[in-house]
Design a protein around this motif. Structure first.
Motif, PDB file in Angstrom:
ATOM      1  N   SER A  33      27.890  43.215  -9.196  1.00  0.00           N
ATOM      2  CA  SER A  33      29.254  43.488  -9.646  1.00  0.00           C
ATOM      3  C   SER A  33      29.203  44.311 -10.930  1.00  0.00           C
ATOM      4  O   SER A  33      28.125  44.557 -11.492  1.00  0.00           O
ATOM      5  N   HIS A  34      30.360  44.681 -11.444  1.00  0.00           N
ATOM      6  CA  HIS A  34      30.438  45.518 -12.642  1.00  0.00           C
ATOM      7  C   HIS A  34      30.069  44.762 -13.917  1.00  0.00           C
ATOM      8  O   HIS A  34      29.807  45.397 -14.946  1.00  0.00           O
ATOM      9  N   VAL A  35      30.060  43.436 -13.891  1.00  0.00           N
ATOM     10  CA  VAL A  35      29.789  42.690 -15.121  1.00  0.00           C
ATOM     11  C   VAL A  35      28.328  42.274 -15.251  1.00  0.00           C
ATOM     12  O   VAL A  35      27.948  41.650 -16.238  1.00  0.00           O
ATOM     13  N   GLN A  36      27.497  42.623 -14.298  1.00  0.00           N
ATOM     14  CA  GLN A  36      26.083  42.273 -14.378  1.00  0.00           C
ATOM     15  C   GLN A  36      25.337  43.207 -15.322  1.00  0.00           C
ATOM     16  O   GLN A  36      25.483  44.434 -15.250  1.00  0.00           O
ATOM     17  N   ASP A  37      24.536  42.620 -16.217  1.00  0.00           N
ATOM     18  CA  ASP A  37      23.701  43.439 -17.104  1.00  0.00           C
ATOM     19  C   ASP A  37      22.562  44.075 -16.320  1.00  0.00           C
ATOM     20  O   ASP A  37      22.194  45.230 -16.560  1.00  0.00           O
ATOM     21  N   ASP A  38      22.006  43.312 -15.401  1.00  0.00           N
ATOM     22  CA  ASP A  38      20.888  43.797 -14.592  1.00  0.00           C
ATOM     23  C   ASP A  38      21.328  43.826 -13.130  1.00  0.00           C
ATOM     24  O   ASP A  38      21.474  42.783 -12.485  1.00  0.00           O
ATOM     25  N   LEU A  39      21.559  45.005 -12.615  1.00  0.00           N
ATOM     26  CA  LEU A  39      22.051  45.138 -11.244  1.00  0.00           C
ATOM     27  C   LEU A  39      21.007  44.773 -10.199  1.00  0.00           C
ATOM     28  O   LEU A  39      21.332  44.603  -9.022  1.00  0.00           O
ATOM     29  N   THR A  40      19.750  44.650 -10.620  1.00  0.00           N
ATOM     30  CA  THR A  40      18.695  44.272  -9.672  1.00  0.00           C
ATOM     31  C   THR A  40      18.504  42.754  -9.620  1.00  0.00           C
ATOM     32  O   THR A  40      17.794  42.248  -8.745  1.00  0.00           O
ATOM     33  N   ALA A  41      19.120  42.038 -10.569  1.00  0.00           N
ATOM     34  CA  ALA A  41      18.982  40.577 -10.605  1.00  0.00           C
ATOM     35  C   ALA A  41      19.921  39.934  -9.602  1.00  0.00           C
ATOM     36  O   ALA A  41      20.965  40.500  -9.247  1.00  0.00           O
ATOM     37  N   LYS A  42      19.589  38.744  -9.175  1.00  0.00           N
ATOM     38  CA  LYS A  42      20.441  38.021  -8.235  1.00  0.00           C
ATOM     39  C   LYS A  42      21.666  37.489  -8.985  1.00  0.00           C
ATOM     40  O   LYS A  42      21.526  36.774  -9.981  1.00  0.00           O
ATOM     41  N   PRO A  43      22.872  37.823  -8.541  1.00  0.00           N
ATOM     42  CA  PRO A  43      24.073  37.350  -9.241  1.00  0.00           C
ATOM     43  C   PRO A  43      24.270  35.848  -9.068  1.00  0.00           C
ATOM     44  O   PRO A  43      23.786  35.247  -8.109  1.00  0.00           O
ATOM     45  N   ARG A  44      24.984  35.251 -10.014  1.00  0.00           N
ATOM     46  CA  ARG A  44      25.318  33.835  -9.967  1.00  0.00           C
ATOM     47  C   ARG A  44      26.829  33.678 -10.043  1.00  0.00           C
ATOM     48  O   ARG A  44      27.523  34.519 -10.598  1.00  0.00           O
ATOM     49  N   ALA A  45      27.310  32.567  -9.513  1.00  0.00           N
ATOM     50  CA  ALA A  45      28.755  32.329  -9.474  1.00  0.00           C
ATOM     51  C   ALA A  45      29.248  31.778 -10.804  1.00  0.00           C
ATOM     52  O   ALA A  45      29.782  30.667 -10.896  1.00  0.00           O
ATOM     53  N   THR A  46      29.086  32.565 -11.853  1.00  0.00           N
ATOM     54  CA  THR A  46      29.569  32.166 -13.174  1.00  0.00           C
ATOM     55  C   THR A  46      31.054  32.498 -13.300  1.00  0.00           C
ATOM     56  O   THR A  46      31.620  33.213 -12.474  1.00  0.00           O
ATOM     57  N   ASN A  47      31.634  31.992 -14.366  1.00  0.00           N
ATOM     58  CA  ASN A  47      33.075  32.215 -14.574  1.00  0.00           C
ATOM     59  C   ASN A  47      33.405  33.694 -14.636  1.00  0.00           C
ATOM     60  O   ASN A  47      34.296  34.174 -13.932  1.00  0.00           O
ATOM     61  N   ILE A  48      32.688  34.441 -15.474  1.00  0.00           N
ATOM     62  CA  ILE A  48      32.985  35.871 -15.634  1.00  0.00           C
ATOM     63  C   ILE A  48      32.703  36.643 -14.355  1.00  0.00           C
ATOM     64  O   ILE A  48      33.415  37.595 -14.010  1.00  0.00           O
ATOM     65  N   GLU A  49      31.663  36.214 -13.624  1.00  0.00           N
ATOM     66  CA  GLU A  49      31.326  36.890 -12.374  1.00  0.00           C
ATOM     67  C   GLU A  49      32.441  36.733 -11.352  1.00  0.00           C
ATOM     68  O   GLU A  49      32.862  37.695 -10.695  1.00  0.00           O
ATOM     69  N   MET A  50      32.932  35.522 -11.203  1.00  0.00           N
ATOM     70  CA  MET A  50      33.978  35.271 -10.203  1.00  0.00           C
ATOM     71  C   MET A  50      35.307  35.898 -10.617  1.00  0.00           C
ATOM     72  O   MET A  50      36.048  36.406  -9.778  1.00  0.00           O
ATOM     73  N   ARG A  51      35.601  35.866 -11.905  1.00  0.00           N
ATOM     74  CA  ARG A  51      36.844  36.495 -12.365  1.00  0.00           C
ATOM     75  C   ARG A  51      36.831  37.999 -12.114  1.00  0.00           C
ATOM     76  O   ARG A  51      37.838  38.592 -11.747  1.00  0.00           O
ATOM     77  N   GLU A  52      35.678  38.630 -12.333  1.00  0.00           N
ATOM     78  CA  GLU A  52      35.561  40.073 -12.075  1.00  0.00           C
ATOM     79  C   GLU A  52      35.765  40.371 -10.595  1.00  0.00           C
ATOM     80  O   GLU A  52      36.528  41.267 -10.225  1.00  0.00           O
ATOM     81  N   ARG A  53      35.108  39.607  -9.755  1.00  0.00           N
ATOM     82  CA  ARG A  53      35.181  39.873  -8.315  1.00  0.00           C
ATOM     83  C   ARG A  53      36.554  39.542  -7.737  1.00  0.00           C
ATOM     84  O   ARG A  53      36.959  40.135  -6.729  1.00  0.00           O
ATOM     85  N   MET A  54      37.264  38.621  -8.352  1.00  0.00           N
ATOM     86  CA  MET A  54      38.593  38.223  -7.862  1.00  0.00           C
ATOM     87  C   MET A  54      39.719  39.015  -8.526  1.00  0.00           C
ATOM     88  O   MET A  54      40.895  38.729  -8.291  1.00  0.00           O
ATOM     89  N   SER A  55      39.387  40.004  -9.338  1.00  0.00           N
ATOM     90  CA  SER A  55      40.404  40.706 -10.121  1.00  0.00           C
ATOM     91  C   SER A  55      41.406  41.474  -9.265  1.00  0.00           C
ATOM     92  O   SER A  55      42.491  41.826  -9.734  1.00  0.00           O
ATOM     93  N   GLY A  56      41.064  41.737  -8.018  1.00  0.00           N
ATOM     94  CA  GLY A  56      42.001  42.443  -7.142  1.00  0.00           C
ATOM     95  C   GLY A  56      43.030  41.536  -6.491  1.00  0.00           C
ATOM     96  O   GLY A  56      43.923  42.016  -5.787  1.00  0.00           O
TER      97      GLY A  56
END
Length: 210
Positions: A164-187
């Motif tokens: 997603s756009h909020v990941q510092d490392d785009l090659t790392a496996k994302p986690r369902a953190t608060n900021i991660e889910m808020r970014e992905r649900m922003s639409g």
């Protein structure tokens, strides 16, 4: 005086007659019924909706949203802005979330479509539906079907490692953190403002702490 009065009446009559003639002349001939008018050509489309094969004959301009609501009577999917800006019409196509108001039905020949009706039933709720109830992730409920469909797809995106756009490392496996889910649900817009509760519901299903 009588001559002047007759002249005025004549002027009024002339002006009124001229105006009526102008209106008649300005009326387009196409306003009358025409036997030359042709109906829009219909196109067949077949797809699976919530596990059931559906075959429809549609005007090719019909959106997937209108096909679901008006032709298949699956009204859980909501028409909000009808411009792809609110997310109320979110459904999953082959597991990927889309705004059904922006997609033509005939583009989905052979696809597998899942709407809110296909996620769970009142007797057997989907885990995300149960979590929304547990965490009070809705108020008026209008956006809730789209929020839930999007939330289910978001957790699948994270599981598959889609960045997603909020990941510092785009090659790392994302986690369902608060900021991660808020970014992905922003639409998905909730005008009642239940965003924190929605994030808590998603974290509950994901097994993460927010």
């Amino acid at each position: 005086m009588s001559d002047i009065s007759e002249l005025e009446v004549s002027r009024r009559g002339l002006l009124a007659g001229s105006a009526a003639t102008a209106v008649v002349a300005a009326t387009p001939a196409a306003a009358a019924p025409s036997s030359q008018t042709k109906a829009a050509p219909m196109m067949p489309v077949s797809f699976a909706v919530n596990g059931k094969r559906e075959t429809l004959s549609l005007d090719p301009r019909t959106t997937l949203l209108d096909a679901l609501r008006e032709h298949l009577h699956l009204t859980g999917t909501k028409k909000g802005c009808d411009h792809g800006q609110c997310g109320a019409c979110t459904v999953m196509v082959d597991g990927v979330r889309i705004n059904s108001c922006l997609s033509l039905a005939v583009m989905h020949e052979g696809d597998k479509i899942t709407t809110i009706e296909g996620l769970g039933t009142p007797d057997k709720l989907h885990p995300m539906q149960a979590a929304f109830i547990k965490h009070d992730g809705y108020q008026c409920g209008y956006c809730t079907p789209g929020q839930i469909c999007s939330a289910v797809a978001v957790l699948d995106e994270i599981k598959r490692g889609i960045p997603s756009h909020v990941q510092d490392d785009l090659t790392a496996k994302p986690r369902a953190t608060n900021i991660e889910m808020r970014e992905r649900m922003s639409g998905n817009i909730c005008r009642c403002g239940a965003y924190s509760n929605i994030a808590e519901a998603m974290a509950d299903v994901a097994g993460e702490n927010v």
